[in-house]
Design a protein around this motif. Structure first.
Motif, PDB file in Angstrom:
ATOM      1  N   ALA A   1       0.851  -1.184   0.000  1.00 47.38           N
ATOM      2  CA  ALA A   1       0.000   0.000   0.000  1.00 47.38           C
ATOM      3  C   ALA A   1       0.890   1.238   0.000  1.00 47.38           C
ATOM      4  O   ALA A   1       2.055   1.173   0.412  1.00 47.38           O
ATOM      5  N   PRO A   2       0.373   2.370  -0.435  1.00 44.76           N
ATOM      6  CA  PRO A   2       1.176   3.599  -0.469  1.00 44.76           C
ATOM      7  C   PRO A   2       1.759   3.923   0.901  1.00 44.76           C
ATOM      8  O   PRO A   2       1.047   3.917   1.908  1.00 44.76           O
ATOM      9  N   GLY A   3       3.055   4.167   0.926  1.00 35.79           N
ATOM     10  CA  GLY A   3       3.713   4.537   2.166  1.00 35.79           C
ATOM     11  C   GLY A   3       3.998   3.393   3.107  1.00 35.79           C
ATOM     12  O   GLY A   3       4.468   3.609   4.223  1.00 35.79           O
ATOM     13  N   LYS A   4       3.711   2.174   2.675  1.00 32.41           N
ATOM     14  CA  LYS A   4       3.936   1.012   3.531  1.00 32.41           C
ATOM     15  C   LYS A   4       4.880   0.028   2.878  1.00 32.41           C
ATOM     16  O   LYS A   4       5.099   0.054   1.672  1.00 32.41           O
ATOM     17  N   GLN A   5       5.435  -0.860   3.700  1.00 36.75           N
ATOM     18  CA  GLN A   5       6.309  -1.892   3.173  1.00 36.75           C
ATOM     19  C   GLN A   5       5.501  -3.005   2.526  1.00 36.75           C
ATOM     20  O   GLN A   5       4.330  -3.226   2.856  1.00 36.75           O
ATOM     21  N   ARG A   6       6.135  -3.704   1.621  1.00 34.82           N
ATOM     22  CA  ARG A   6       5.495  -4.862   1.002  1.00 34.82           C
ATOM     23  C   ARG A   6       5.315  -5.943   2.072  1.00 34.82           C
ATOM     24  O   ARG A   6       6.215  -6.207   2.863  1.00 34.82           O
ATOM     25  N   GLU A   7       4.156  -6.576   2.063  1.00 35.55           N
ATOM     26  CA  GLU A   7       3.859  -7.583   3.072  1.00 35.55           C
ATOM     27  C   GLU A   7       3.304  -8.847   2.434  1.00 35.55           C
ATOM     28  O   GLU A   7       2.658  -8.796   1.385  1.00 35.55           O
ATOM     29  N   LEU A   8       3.545  -9.954   3.090  1.00 41.09           N
ATOM     30  CA  LEU A   8       3.018 -11.227   2.629  1.00 41.09           C
ATOM     31  C   LEU A   8       1.509 -11.270   2.845  1.00 41.09           C
ATOM     32  O   LEU A   8       1.010 -10.915   3.912  1.00 41.09           O
ATOM     33  N   VAL A   9       0.802 -11.732   1.827  1.00 38.58           N
ATOM     34  CA  VAL A   9      -0.637 -11.950   1.934  1.00 38.58           C
ATOM     35  C   VAL A   9      -0.925 -13.434   2.118  1.00 38.58           C
ATOM     36  O   VAL A   9      -1.617 -13.834   3.053  1.00 38.58           O
TER      37      VAL A   9
ATOM     38  N   ALA B   1      -4.222  -1.983  -2.349  1.00 39.05           N
ATOM     39  CA  ALA B   1      -2.767  -2.061  -2.508  1.00 39.05           C
ATOM     40  C   ALA B   1      -2.457  -2.555  -3.920  1.00 39.05           C
ATOM     41  O   ALA B   1      -3.356  -2.988  -4.647  1.00 39.05           O
ATOM     42  N   VAL B   2      -1.178  -2.515  -4.255  1.00 40.18           N
ATOM     43  CA  VAL B   2      -0.708  -3.218  -5.433  1.00 40.18           C
ATOM     44  C   VAL B   2      -0.331  -4.625  -4.985  1.00 40.18           C
ATOM     45  O   VAL B   2       0.427  -4.796  -4.030  1.00 40.18           O
ATOM     46  N   TYR B   3      -0.875  -5.607  -5.654  1.00 36.85           N
ATOM     47  CA  TYR B   3      -0.638  -7.005  -5.318  1.00 36.85           C
ATOM     48  C   TYR B   3       0.380  -7.594  -6.295  1.00 36.85           C
ATOM     49  O   TYR B   3       0.230  -7.462  -7.516  1.00 36.85           O
ATOM     50  N   TYR B   4       1.388  -8.248  -5.725  1.00 37.85           N
ATOM     51  CA  TYR B   4       2.474  -8.818  -6.521  1.00 37.85           C
ATOM     52  C   TYR B   4       2.490 -10.335  -6.370  1.00 37.85           C
ATOM     53  O   TYR B   4       2.411 -10.863  -5.256  1.00 37.85           O
ATOM     54  N   CYS B   5       2.640 -10.997  -7.481  1.00 36.23           N
ATOM     55  CA  CYS B   5       2.837 -12.437  -7.498  1.00 36.23           C
ATOM     56  C   CYS B   5       4.322 -12.732  -7.308  1.00 36.23           C
ATOM     57  O   CYS B   5       5.179 -12.060  -7.885  1.00 36.23           O
ATOM     58  N   ASN B   6       4.612 -13.726  -6.510  1.00 33.16           N
ATOM     59  CA  ASN B   6       5.990 -14.159  -6.285  1.00 33.16           C
ATOM     60  C   ASN B   6       6.099 -15.656  -6.518  1.00 33.16           C
ATOM     61  O   ASN B   6       5.199 -16.416  -6.164  1.00 33.16           O
ATOM     62  N   ALA B   7       7.193 -16.064  -7.135  1.00 36.23           N
ATOM     63  CA  ALA B   7       7.482 -17.485  -7.292  1.00 36.23           C
ATOM     64  C   ALA B   7       8.905 -17.756  -6.843  1.00 36.23           C
ATOM     65  O   ALA B   7       9.840 -17.064  -7.275  1.00 36.23           O
TER      66      ALA B   7
ATOM     67  N   GLY C   1       6.081 -10.663 -10.258  1.00 33.42           N
ATOM     68  CA  GLY C   1       5.267 -10.108 -11.320  1.00 33.42           C
ATOM     69  C   GLY C   1       5.322  -8.595 -11.288  1.00 33.42           C
ATOM     70  O   GLY C   1       5.941  -7.983 -10.417  1.00 33.42           O
ATOM     71  N   GLN C   2       4.625  -7.991 -12.254  1.00 35.69           N
ATOM     72  CA  GLN C   2       4.669  -6.533 -12.394  1.00 35.69           C
ATOM     73  C   GLN C   2       3.726  -5.833 -11.418  1.00 35.69           C
ATOM     74  O   GLN C   2       3.834  -4.624 -11.209  1.00 35.69           O
ATOM     75  N   GLY C   3       2.832  -6.580 -10.816  1.00 38.22           N
ATOM     76  CA  GLY C   3       1.884  -5.998  -9.869  1.00 38.22           C
ATOM     77  C   GLY C   3       0.550  -5.677 -10.511  1.00 38.22           C
ATOM     78  O   GLY C   3       0.485  -5.319 -11.691  1.00 38.22           O
ATOM     79  N   THR C   4      -0.496  -5.829  -9.727  1.00 39.46           N
ATOM     80  CA  THR C   4      -1.836  -5.478 -10.190  1.00 39.46           C
ATOM     81  C   THR C   4      -2.537  -4.702  -9.075  1.00 39.46           C
ATOM     82  O   THR C   4      -2.472  -5.084  -7.903  1.00 39.46           O
ATOM     83  N   GLN C   5      -3.192  -3.622  -9.454  1.00 38.71           N
ATOM     84  CA  GLN C   5      -3.817  -2.738  -8.474  1.00 38.71           C
ATOM     85  C   GLN C   5      -5.164  -3.291  -8.028  1.00 38.71           C
ATOM     86  O   GLN C   5      -6.005  -3.665  -8.854  1.00 38.71           O
ATOM     87  N   VAL C   6      -5.347  -3.316  -6.716  1.00 36.49           N
ATOM     88  CA  VAL C   6      -6.646  -3.640  -6.126  1.00 36.49           C
ATOM     89  C   VAL C   6      -7.083  -2.435  -5.306  1.00 36.49           C
ATOM     90  O   VAL C   6      -6.358  -1.992  -4.412  1.00 36.49           O
ATOM     91  N   THR C   7      -8.240  -1.902  -5.631  1.00 28.52           N
ATOM     92  CA  THR C   7      -8.781  -0.754  -4.919  1.00 28.52           C
ATOM     93  C   THR C   7     -10.160  -1.102  -4.377  1.00 28.52           C
ATOM     94  O   THR C   7     -11.032  -1.517  -5.138  1.00 28.52           O
ATOM     95  N   VAL C   8     -10.316  -0.931  -3.069  1.00 29.83           N
ATOM     96  CA  VAL C   8     -11.588  -1.233  -2.419  1.00 29.83           C
ATOM     97  C   VAL C   8     -12.164   0.077  -1.889  1.00 29.83           C
ATOM     98  O   VAL C   8     -11.561   0.722  -1.038  1.00 29.83           O
ATOM     99  N   SER C   9     -13.307   0.451  -2.401  1.00 29.71           N
ATOM    100  CA  SER C   9     -13.939   1.698  -1.982  1.00 29.71           C
ATOM    101  C   SER C   9     -14.901   1.449  -0.819  1.00 29.71           C
ATOM    102  O   SER C   9     -15.528   0.399  -0.720  1.00 29.71           O
ATOM    103  N   SER C  10     -14.994   2.441   0.027  1.00 35.20           N
ATOM    104  CA  SER C  10     -15.876   2.303   1.206  1.00 35.20           C
ATOM    105  C   SER C  10     -17.284   2.786   0.918  1.00 35.20           C
ATOM    106  O   SER C  10     -17.572   3.357  -0.112  1.00 35.20           O
TER     107      SER C  10
END
Length: 119
Positions: free
Chosen positions: A39-47, A91-97, A110-119
């Protein structure tokens, strides 16, 4: 090894999305595949992560019970079903292998794919 993601987008809170990742290349075997997010301003984290051989899975506490990771070893694909999405999942979601390639263990992204959840 190339990783191509698909399935991101915009969804309202409470909705669902499904992300997919396809691995391609030559002379490699997959140890694990996983999804990370940043997410913007945050570190990449495992999902979530899944092992190829046993199908063992591990999830971040924040997504347990809402997200499900799966794989198709024959097609070198992995998916992440995301239900009951929350704005904080944005956040931007990244695939890892993690693969064995030429007897060397390597990580690919991967290059990343944007996921946006609106409230």
């Amino acid at each position: 090894v190339q990783l191509v993601e698909s399935g991101g987008g915009l969804v309202q809170a409470g909705g669902s999305l499904r992300l997919s990742c396809v691995a391609s290349g030559s002379s490699f075997t997959i140890n694990t595949m996983g999804w990370y997010r940043q997410a913007p301003g945050k570190q990449r984290e495992l999902v979530a992560v899944i092992t190829s051989r046993s199908g063992f899975t591990n999830y971040a506490d924040s997504v347990k019970g809402r997200f499900t990771i799966s794989r198709d070893n024959a097609k070198n694909t992995m998916s992440l079903q995301m239900n009951s999405l929350k704005p904080e999942d944005t956040a931007v979601y990244y695939c890892n292998a993690n693969v064995n390639e030429d007897s060397v263990r390597r990580d690919y992204w991967g290059q990343g794919t944007q996921v946006t959840v609106s409230s």
